[in-house]
Design a protein around this motif. Structure first.
Motif, PDB file in Angstrom:
ATOM      1  N   LEU A   1       0.647  -1.462   0.193  1.00  0.00           N
ATOM      2  CA  LEU A   1       0.240  -0.118  -0.049  1.00  0.00           C
ATOM      3  C   LEU A   1       1.043   0.823   0.254  1.00  0.00           C
ATOM      4  O   LEU A   1       0.764   2.187  -0.504  1.00  0.00           O
ATOM      5  N   ARG A   2       1.781   1.518   0.838  1.00  0.00           N
ATOM      6  CA  ARG A   2       2.995   2.844   0.849  1.00  0.00           C
ATOM      7  C   ARG A   2       3.215   2.859  -0.445  1.00  0.00           C
ATOM      8  O   ARG A   2       3.574   3.736  -0.818  1.00  0.00           O
ATOM      9  N   ALA A   3       3.882   0.963  -1.075  1.00  0.00           N
ATOM     10  CA  ALA A   3       4.199   1.141  -2.817  1.00  0.00           C
ATOM     11  C   ALA A   3       3.659   2.907  -3.277  1.00  0.00           C
ATOM     12  O   ALA A   3       3.960   3.376  -4.454  1.00  0.00           O
ATOM     13  N   GLN A   4       1.910   2.353  -3.431  1.00  0.00           N
ATOM     14  CA  GLN A   4       1.230   2.740  -4.354  1.00  0.00           C
ATOM     15  C   GLN A   4       1.105   4.100  -3.850  1.00  0.00           C
ATOM     16  O   GLN A   4       0.388   5.228  -4.886  1.00  0.00           O
ATOM     17  N   ASN A   5       1.166   4.096  -2.816  1.00  0.00           N
ATOM     18  CA  ASN A   5      -0.126   5.446  -1.710  1.00  0.00           C
ATOM     19  C   ASN A   5       1.364   6.066  -0.369  1.00  0.00           C
ATOM     20  O   ASN A   5       0.409   5.726   0.353  1.00  0.00           O
ATOM     21  N   PRO A   6       1.636   6.246  -0.875  1.00  0.00           N
ATOM     22  CA  PRO A   6       2.600   6.796   0.913  1.00  0.00           C
ATOM     23  C   PRO A   6       1.967   7.383   1.928  1.00  0.00           C
ATOM     24  O   PRO A   6       2.105   6.986   3.227  1.00  0.00           O
TER      25      PRO A   6
END
Length: 366
Positions: free
Chosen positions: A112-117
Motif C-alpha cells: 500500500l505504501r508503495a502505491q500511496n505513501p
C-alpha cells in the motif's frame, strides 16, 4: 392509510432518491453517479472507486469519486495489487477491508505504501462482485481518518448496497453488450450496398443505411429534412399501407413514380416486424431505383454483399446483369448505354473485386 404510510416512509428515507436512481440506471455513468451519491450520504467517505473489466486483478476500466474538499484522484489506489493475495486465499469473498488483508498478509502495508505513501484515509472496504470464480468488479470505499468503526448503521447500509449494486451492474453490462451488438450490426448494414430503412408505424425512420440516405437525398425536395423519408416516397407508401395492409403478409413490393420526374421510379420492398413490448409496429423498407433490387440484390448471396460495397450503384447494376448471364450487347441495350461503356464498367468491376472473368463474378454473386 397504507398509501399514506408508504409515502411518508419514502420521504423519511434520505437515500430514497439515490436508491431509485440506482435501480433505474441504464448506463454506467448514471449507475456510478447514483452509487457514489449513496455512499457519500451513508458513510464517512474519503473517496470511492468502481473498478471493472478486471483481468488478472488489473481493472481495465474504472469510475472514481472524491468527497468534496479532498485531493483529486491522482493518489487513489485504483488497482487490486494490494488485495490480490487475499483474494487468491479467499475466493468469491463478497466484501473485505484493508485491516482484514493486513491481519493475514504482513506485506500488505508495504504494498500500500508503495502505491500511496500518504493515502489520507484510514481504511478501505471492498465489495467484490463475481461471475462464478471470475472477479467481475470491485467497489472500493475509502473511510476517512478518525472513523475506525462503521457501526451497525454503516454495516446495514453495505448489506443493502451489495445486492442492489450487483443487480444494477448485471443489468447495465447486459444493456451495454446489447448496444454494442446493435451498433456493430448498424455499422455493417450501413456499409452494405443495401438501401435499408427501419421505420415505425408513422413511417418515421429510426435507421437508414448509407445507400438509403443516398436515394432519399435524390428523392427529397429542398425543404425536406435529412434523415426522414421524402414526401414523394412517404405519401404513396402511407396510402398503400392504409389500403392494402394484407400485402405485408405476402411481401408484395410497391412501385412508386416520382411526382415531378416522370423517368424516376422506385421499387419498395416492405416487411412488417412484430410489434415490441409497447405494441408499436416497425417496418423494414428496402429501396431500389429502376428495378435494381431484382437485378442485383435478389440473386446476391449474403457473403457477397460486403464485397459489393466497393462498387458504385451503376457498377452493381451491371455486375448483377453479368452474373445473371446477359452478354455485353444485351446489358447495353437494357441500360441504354453504349457497349464500350459497359465494357469499361465490367473491367472496373473485375479490378475492384480482384477477379478475372464473368464465371468468377457469377460464382461470387450467386
Amino acid at each position: 392509510m397504507i398509501l399514506d404510510a408508504c409515502r411518508t416512509s419514502a420521504h423519511a428515507d434520505p437515500l430514497h432518491p439515490e436508491r431509485a436512481a440506482l435501480l433505474k440506471a441504464l448506463d454506467m455513468a448514471t449507475l456510478w453517479q447514483a452509487c457514489a451519491a449513496m455512499i457519500n450520504k451513508a458513510l464517512p467517505c474519503h473517496s470511492c472507486s468502481l473498478l471493472f473489466d478486471i483481468d488478472d486483478y488489473q481493472p481495465l476500466q474504472g469510475r472514481h469519486h472524491v468527497a468534496s474538499g479532498r485531493e483529486d484522484c491522482a493518489g487513489l489506489v485504483t488497482s487490486l495489487e494490494v488485495a490480490a493475495p487475499y483474494l487468491d486465499a479467499n475466493p468469491q469473498i463478497r466484501w473485505y477491508t484493508f485491516s482484514q488483508i493486513a491481519s493475514q498478509d504482513a506485506h500488505a502495508p508495504a504494498r500500500l505504501r508503495a502505491q500511496n505513501p500518504a493515502p489520507g484515509w484510514h481504511d478501505f472496504i471492498h465489495l467484490a462482485f463475481w461471475d462464478g470464480t471470475r472477479l467481475e468488479a470491485v467497489l472500493s470505499i475509502r473511510i476517512l481518518n478518525g472513523h475506525s468503526e462503521l457501526g451497525q448503521t454503516g454495516l446495514a447500509f453495505l448489506t443493502e448496497l451489495y445486492p442492489l449494486l450487483d443487480a444494477s451492474l448485471q443489468r447495465v453490462r447486459l444493456l451495454e453488450a446489447d448496444r454494442l451488438r446493435h451498433e456493430a450490426f448498424e455499422n455493417l448494414v450501413y456499409e452494405l450496398p443495401l438501401a435499408a430503412v427501419l421505420v415505425d408505424e408513422h413511417l418515421v425512420p429510426s435507421y437508414m443505411s448509407r445507400e438509403a440516405k443516398r436515394i432519399c437525398r435524390q428523392w427529397s425536395a429542398d425543404t425536406e429534412r435529412a434523415g426522414h423519408l421524402p414526401g414523394a416516397i412517404r405519401k404513396p407508401l402511407q396510402r398503400w399501407l392504409e389500403q392494402a395492409p394484407q400485402s405485408l403478409e405476402k411481401h408484395t413490393p410497391l412501385a412508386i413514380g416520382h411526382p415531378h420526374r416522370p423517368g424516376s421510379r422506385l421499387r419498395v420492398e416492405i416487411s412488417s416486424a412484430p410489434g415490441n413490448s409497447f405494441g408499436r409496429a416497425q417496418h423494414l423498407l428496402i429501396l431500389a431505383p429502376d428495378g435494381e433490387a431484382h437485378e442485383v440484390l435478389d440473386g446476391t448471396s449474403a457473403r457477397a454483399l460486403p464485397l459489393l460495397k466497393c462498387l458504385s450503384p451503376s457498377e452493381r447494376k451491371v455486375a448483377g446483369l453479368v452474373a445473371s448471364g446477359l452478354r455485353n450487347d444485351a446489358i447495353a441495350e437494357r441500360l441504354c448505354r453504349s457497349r464500350k461503356t459497359i465494357e469499361c464498367q465490367i473491367s472496373s468491376i473485375f479490378r475492384k473485386l480482384n477477379i478475372a472473368n464473368r464465371t468468377q463474378l457469377a460464382r461470387l454473386l450467386n
